[in-house]
Design an enzyme around this catalytic site. Structure first.
Site, PDB file in Angstrom:
ATOM      1  N   ASP A 111      47.078  37.439  36.017  1.00  0.00           N
ATOM      2  CA  ASP A 111      45.931  38.272  36.401  1.00  0.00           C
ATOM      3  C   ASP A 111      46.272  39.338  37.431  1.00  0.00           C
ATOM      4  O   ASP A 111      45.440  39.708  38.267  1.00  0.00           O
ATOM      5  CB  ASP A 111      44.773  37.391  36.933  1.00  0.00           C
ATOM      6  CG  ASP A 111      44.330  36.366  35.912  1.00  0.00           C
ATOM      7  OD1 ASP A 111      44.405  36.666  34.712  1.00  0.00           O
ATOM      8  OD2 ASP A 111      43.916  35.267  36.332  1.00  0.00           O
ATOM      9  N   GLN A 147      50.552  35.975  31.491  1.00  0.00           N
ATOM     10  CA  GLN A 147      50.714  35.097  32.662  1.00  0.00           C
ATOM     11  C   GLN A 147      51.624  35.764  33.703  1.00  0.00           C
ATOM     12  O   GLN A 147      51.693  36.965  33.752  1.00  0.00           O
ATOM     13  CB  GLN A 147      51.237  33.714  32.266  1.00  0.00           C
ATOM     14  CG  GLN A 147      50.223  32.861  31.489  1.00  0.00           C
ATOM     15  CD  GLN A 147      50.146  33.170  30.005  1.00  0.00           C
ATOM     16  OE1 GLN A 147      51.164  33.236  29.338  1.00  0.00           O
ATOM     17  NE2 GLN A 147      48.957  33.347  29.484  1.00  0.00           N
ATOM     18  N   LYS A 198      48.001  43.287  34.513  1.00  0.00           N
ATOM     19  CA  LYS A 198      48.968  43.713  33.477  1.00  0.00           C
ATOM     20  C   LYS A 198      48.274  44.555  32.412  1.00  0.00           C
ATOM     21  O   LYS A 198      48.815  45.545  31.942  1.00  0.00           O
ATOM     22  CB  LYS A 198      49.618  42.480  32.815  1.00  0.00           C
ATOM     23  CG  LYS A 198      50.435  41.632  33.776  1.00  0.00           C
ATOM     24  CD  LYS A 198      50.964  40.385  33.095  1.00  0.00           C
ATOM     25  CE  LYS A 198      49.893  39.394  32.722  1.00  0.00           C
ATOM     26  NZ  LYS A 198      49.162  38.798  33.842  1.00  0.00           N
ATOM     27  N   GLY A 220      44.157  36.751  29.398  1.00  0.00           N
ATOM     28  CA  GLY A 220      42.951  37.571  29.392  1.00  0.00           C
ATOM     29  C   GLY A 220      43.322  38.880  30.052  1.00  0.00           C
ATOM     30  O   GLY A 220      43.510  38.913  31.266  1.00  0.00           O
ATOM     31  N   HIS A 221      43.515  39.921  29.250  1.00  0.00           N
ATOM     32  CA  HIS A 221      43.970  41.215  29.774  1.00  0.00           C
ATOM     33  C   HIS A 221      42.828  42.223  29.694  1.00  0.00           C
ATOM     34  O   HIS A 221      42.296  42.474  28.622  1.00  0.00           O
ATOM     35  CB  HIS A 221      45.197  41.695  28.991  1.00  0.00           C
ATOM     36  CG  HIS A 221      46.381  40.771  29.145  1.00  0.00           C
ATOM     37  ND1 HIS A 221      47.552  40.935  28.450  1.00  0.00           N
ATOM     38  CD2 HIS A 221      46.566  39.691  29.936  1.00  0.00           C
ATOM     39  CE1 HIS A 221      48.399  39.980  28.814  1.00  0.00           C
ATOM     40  NE2 HIS A 221      47.818  39.202  29.700  1.00  0.00           N
TER      41      HIS A 221
HETATM   42  P1  GDP Z   1      45.905  40.592  33.629  1.00  0.00           P
HETATM   43  O1  GDP Z   1      45.696  39.224  33.092  1.00  0.00           O
HETATM   44  O2  GDP Z   1      47.150  40.691  34.448  1.00  0.00           O
HETATM   45  O3  GDP Z   1      45.845  41.655  32.588  1.00  0.00           O
HETATM   46  O4  GDP Z   1      44.719  40.849  34.648  1.00  0.00           O
HETATM   47  P2  GDP Z   1      43.154  40.551  34.377  1.00  0.00           P
HETATM   48  O5  GDP Z   1      42.631  41.561  33.443  1.00  0.00           O
HETATM   49  O6  GDP Z   1      42.950  39.123  34.040  1.00  0.00           O
HETATM   50  O7  GDP Z   1      42.564  40.697  35.827  1.00  0.00           O
HETATM   51  C1  GDP Z   1      42.676  41.900  36.536  1.00  0.00           C
HETATM   52  C2  GDP Z   1      41.247  42.354  36.922  1.00  0.00           C
HETATM   53  O8  GDP Z   1      41.341  43.347  37.914  1.00  0.00           O
HETATM   54  C3  GDP Z   1      40.502  42.981  35.785  1.00  0.00           C
HETATM   55  O9  GDP Z   1      39.129  42.722  35.951  1.00  0.00           O
HETATM   56  C4  GDP Z   1      40.772  44.477  35.949  1.00  0.00           C
HETATM   57  O10 GDP Z   1      39.752  45.296  35.410  1.00  0.00           O
HETATM   58  C5  GDP Z   1      40.806  44.585  37.448  1.00  0.00           C
HETATM   59  N1  GDP Z   1      41.708  45.599  37.993  1.00  0.00           N
HETATM   60  C6  GDP Z   1      42.922  46.010  37.532  1.00  0.00           C
HETATM   61  N2  GDP Z   1      43.474  46.908  38.375  1.00  0.00           N
HETATM   62  C7  GDP Z   1      42.596  47.054  39.382  1.00  0.00           C
HETATM   63  C8  GDP Z   1      42.602  47.819  40.586  1.00  0.00           C
HETATM   64  O11 GDP Z   1      43.547  48.521  40.909  1.00  0.00           O
HETATM   65  N3  GDP Z   1      41.509  47.706  41.403  1.00  0.00           N
HETATM   66  C9  GDP Z   1      40.453  46.910  41.108  1.00  0.00           C
HETATM   67  N4  GDP Z   1      39.443  46.866  41.968  1.00  0.00           N
HETATM   68  N5  GDP Z   1      40.418  46.177  39.981  1.00  0.00           N
HETATM   69  C10 GDP Z   1      41.474  46.242  39.144  1.00  0.00           C
HETATM   70  P1  IMO Z   2      46.992  36.297  32.068  1.00  0.00           P
HETATM   71  O1  IMO Z   2      47.874  36.758  30.937  1.00  0.00           O
HETATM   72  C1  IMO Z   2      46.095  33.306  35.100  1.00  0.00           C
HETATM   73  C2  IMO Z   2      47.104  29.160  34.116  1.00  0.00           C
HETATM   74  C3  IMO Z   2      45.956  28.192  33.972  1.00  0.00           C
HETATM   75  C4  IMO Z   2      46.622  26.914  34.441  1.00  0.00           C
HETATM   76  C5  IMO Z   2      48.031  27.051  33.886  1.00  0.00           C
HETATM   77  C6  IMO Z   2      48.263  26.327  32.572  1.00  0.00           C
HETATM   78  O2  IMO Z   2      45.581  36.719  31.927  1.00  0.00           O
HETATM   79  O3  IMO Z   2      47.605  36.644  33.367  1.00  0.00           O
HETATM   80  P2  IMO Z   2      47.547  26.850  30.073  1.00  0.00           P
HETATM   81  O4  IMO Z   2      46.174  26.983  29.464  1.00  0.00           O
HETATM   82  O5  IMO Z   2      48.402  28.036  29.925  1.00  0.00           O
HETATM   83  O6  IMO Z   2      48.227  25.576  29.647  1.00  0.00           O
HETATM   84  O7  IMO Z   2      47.250  26.646  31.652  1.00  0.00           O
HETATM   85  O8  IMO Z   2      48.250  28.437  33.702  1.00  0.00           O
HETATM   86  N1  IMO Z   2      47.013  30.372  33.269  1.00  0.00           N
HETATM   87  C7  IMO Z   2      46.698  31.586  33.729  1.00  0.00           C
HETATM   88  N2  IMO Z   2      46.323  31.980  34.958  1.00  0.00           N
HETATM   89  N3  IMO Z   2      46.248  34.207  34.111  1.00  0.00           N
HETATM   90  C8  IMO Z   2      46.652  33.826  32.878  1.00  0.00           C
HETATM   91  O9  IMO Z   2      46.955  34.690  31.905  1.00  0.00           O
HETATM   92  C9  IMO Z   2      46.854  32.451  32.626  1.00  0.00           C
HETATM   93  N4  IMO Z   2      47.233  31.742  31.556  1.00  0.00           N
HETATM   94  C10 IMO Z   2      47.337  30.471  31.957  1.00  0.00           C
HETATM   95  O10 IMO Z   2      44.857  28.562  34.769  1.00  0.00           O
HETATM   96  O11 IMO Z   2      46.711  26.919  35.832  1.00  0.00           O
HETATM   97 MG    MG Z   3      44.218  37.763  33.012  1.00  0.00          MG
END
Ligand code: GDP
Ligand code: IMO
Ligand code: MG
Length: 429
Positions: free
Chosen positions: A13, A224, A16, A40-41
């Site tokens: 998270d 991840q 990415k 979850g991207h």
């Molecule tokens: P990922 O799993 O690495 O793709 O990240 P996620 O999408 O799960 O979580 C990142 C969250 O931060 C999302 O809700 C994005 O919309 C938000 N986000 C990404 N870059 C920024 C930023 O520079 N500032 C803020 N405030 N939010 C951001």
């Molecule tokens: P993105 O790509 C954050 C965490 C889970 C748990 C551990 C194992 O959005 O960054 P799993 O279901 O993979 O067996 O769970 O890994 N986890 C993540 N945490 N972002 C993710 O993906 C994750 N995918 C798995 O919360 O701690």
């Molecule tokens: Mg994510």
């Protein structure tokens, strides 16, 4: 030979999705190489938010080819509902999305096992996403998994499924005292999935290597983060795949000599979803404040993310194990308005300084961070589009992170939207 791997450097998270989206604009092909529907991207385009779990982010750019490599585990239910949702938003995937023949398929019993194992672990839960990830990879390594190619040879699928269901139901019922699965229901459902997935199932290693040898730009989208890596993460509080850059080779079928550079995505602070040690975790009050400000809720499960100070020791490790050349720092804007910030440079354990990651996870849980205090800034960073437009204290914070983790800063994200970014290095490829 322009190919770029993008990986998370913390516990996932990091943002990415946003960075992959940004660089997909100049890519020809975007490939996922590991993980599954646990990812979850998020991408925010104008006022529209897209959260993708399986389909590579490149799909949001017209004409880009997308690949789910052999290292990905695919839940067809999630994939097809994602495809339908994209199509409802006028994004067509046909002819653009390809699935590796060798990718393993997540079955309903994998999800039941994921749940049942977590229940059994009681206080020692991993806190998985319940997407069946661990059990799907377990079957892959046990050589009993069902692969995408089996969907195209349905008799093979049925034979494998029969053997699996017999064994899985036995353990689900007698050991876990959990819900079981029904063979006939699965055959019916997966026959339908097979029909829809058929045109997309290919030898994707050939496709990706052709793009690379043809001088096209290939982007590998990591899921991840390094601390969730099966080998280099905080085991056992990890996911079940290789989340580091090397995973791109084994997870797509390209040789290491074909990878040009690795970009790490790093949040300006630290978050974690699920259980496991987190040395720089905030106190409850500050955590709540940051969670609200940074909207730190899981994009897959909606769970509140744990939040803490930036941990340079952990990111330095990620830089090393993935051979990261440059980092993109995200969510800098979330730190706006804080008087002072802390960066963790190392830990104390039993009176000794620890500057490398302790292999024993229980020890990591007992480490106390050694912090360096840095002045915060009161101004908003969201409108900045060049480094020069950032408050000087924010620049100092970025410089110090760069110095401590040993990688240059190539981009700084200052908001969730596509355009809210500072590019400090225009040559990504
Ligand atoms: P990922 O799993 O690495 O793709 O990240 P996620 O999408 O799960 O979580 C990142 C969250 O931060 C999302 O809700 C994005 O919309 C938000 N986000 C990404 N870059 C920024 C930023 O520079 N500032 C803020 N405030 N939010 C951001
Ligand atoms: P993105 O790509 C954050 C965490 C889970 C748990 C551990 C194992 O959005 O960054 P799993 O279901 O993979 O067996 O769970 O890994 N986890 C993540 N945490 N972002 C993710 O993906 C994750 N995918 C798995 O919360 O701690
Ligand atoms: Mg994510």
């Amino acid at each position: 030979m322009p190919s770029l791997v993008i990986v998370g450097t913390q516990w996932g998270d990091e943002g990415k999705g946003k960075i992959v989206d940004l660089l997909s604009a100049d890519a020809d092909l975007v490939a996922r190489f590991q993980g599954g529907a646990n990812a979850g991207h998020t991408v925010v385009i104008d006022k529209q938010e897209f959260i993708l779990h399986l389909v590579p982010i490149g799909i949001l750019h017209p004409g880009k080819v997308c690949v789910l490599g052999n290292g990905v585990v695919i839940d067809p239910r999630v994939l097809l509902s994602e495809v339908d949702e994209l199509s409802a938003r006028n994004i067509e995937v046909d002819g653009r999305l390809f699935i590796s023949e060798a990718a393993h398929i997540t079955m309903p019993y994998h999800k039941l096992f994921d749940e049942a194992k977590e229940i059994k672990r009681e206080s020692k839960k991993v806190g998985t996403t319940h997407r069946g990830i661990g059990p799907t990879y377990t079957d892959k390594m046990d050589r009993i998994g069902i692969r995408a190619i089996d969907l195209l040879h349905f008799d093979v699928f049925e034979e494998k499924l029969k053997a699996n269901v017999e064994e899985k139901n036995f353990f689900l019922e007698n050991y876990y005292h959990h819900e079981t699965t029904n063979y006939d229901d699965m055959v019916g459902e997966y026959r339908g999935f097979a029909q829809r997935l058929r045109p997309w199932i290919k030898d994707t290693s050939i496709i990706v290597n052709k793009f690379i040898s043809g001088g096209k730009r290939v982007l590998f989208e990591g899921a991840q983060g390094a601390l969730l890596d099966i080998d280099f993460g905080t085991y056992p509080f990890v996911t079940s795949s290789s989340t580091i850059a090397g995973g791109a080779c084994t997870g797509v079928g390209v040789g290491p000599s074909k990878i040009d550079s690795v970009l790490g995505v790093t949040k300006a602070y630290t978050t974690r979803v699920g259980a496991g040690p987190f040395p720089t975790e905030f106190s409850e009050k500050l955590e709540e404040k940051m969670r609200i400000k940074g909207r730190e809720y899981g994009a897959t499960t909606g769970r509140p993310r744990r939040c803490g100070w930036f941990d340079a020791l952990l990111v330095r490790r990620a830089v090393r194990v993935s051979g990261i050349d440059r980092i993109a720092i995200t969510k800098l804007d979330v730190l706006d308005g804080m008087n002072t910030l802390k960066i963790c440079k190392g830990y104390m354990y039993e009176g000794e300084i620890v500057d490398e990651f302790p292999a024993q996870t229980a020890i990591l849980g007992e480490c106390t961070p050694i912090y360096e205090q840095i002045w915060g800034w009161s101004e908003s960073t969201r409108e900045a589009r060049t480094l020069g437009e950032l408050p000087s204290r924010a620049r100092k914070y970025l410089d110090r992170i760069s110095e401590l983790v040993g990688a240059e800063v190539a981009a700084v994200s200052v908001g969730p939207r596509r355009d809210e970014v500072i590019l400090t290095d225009s040559k990504f490829w």
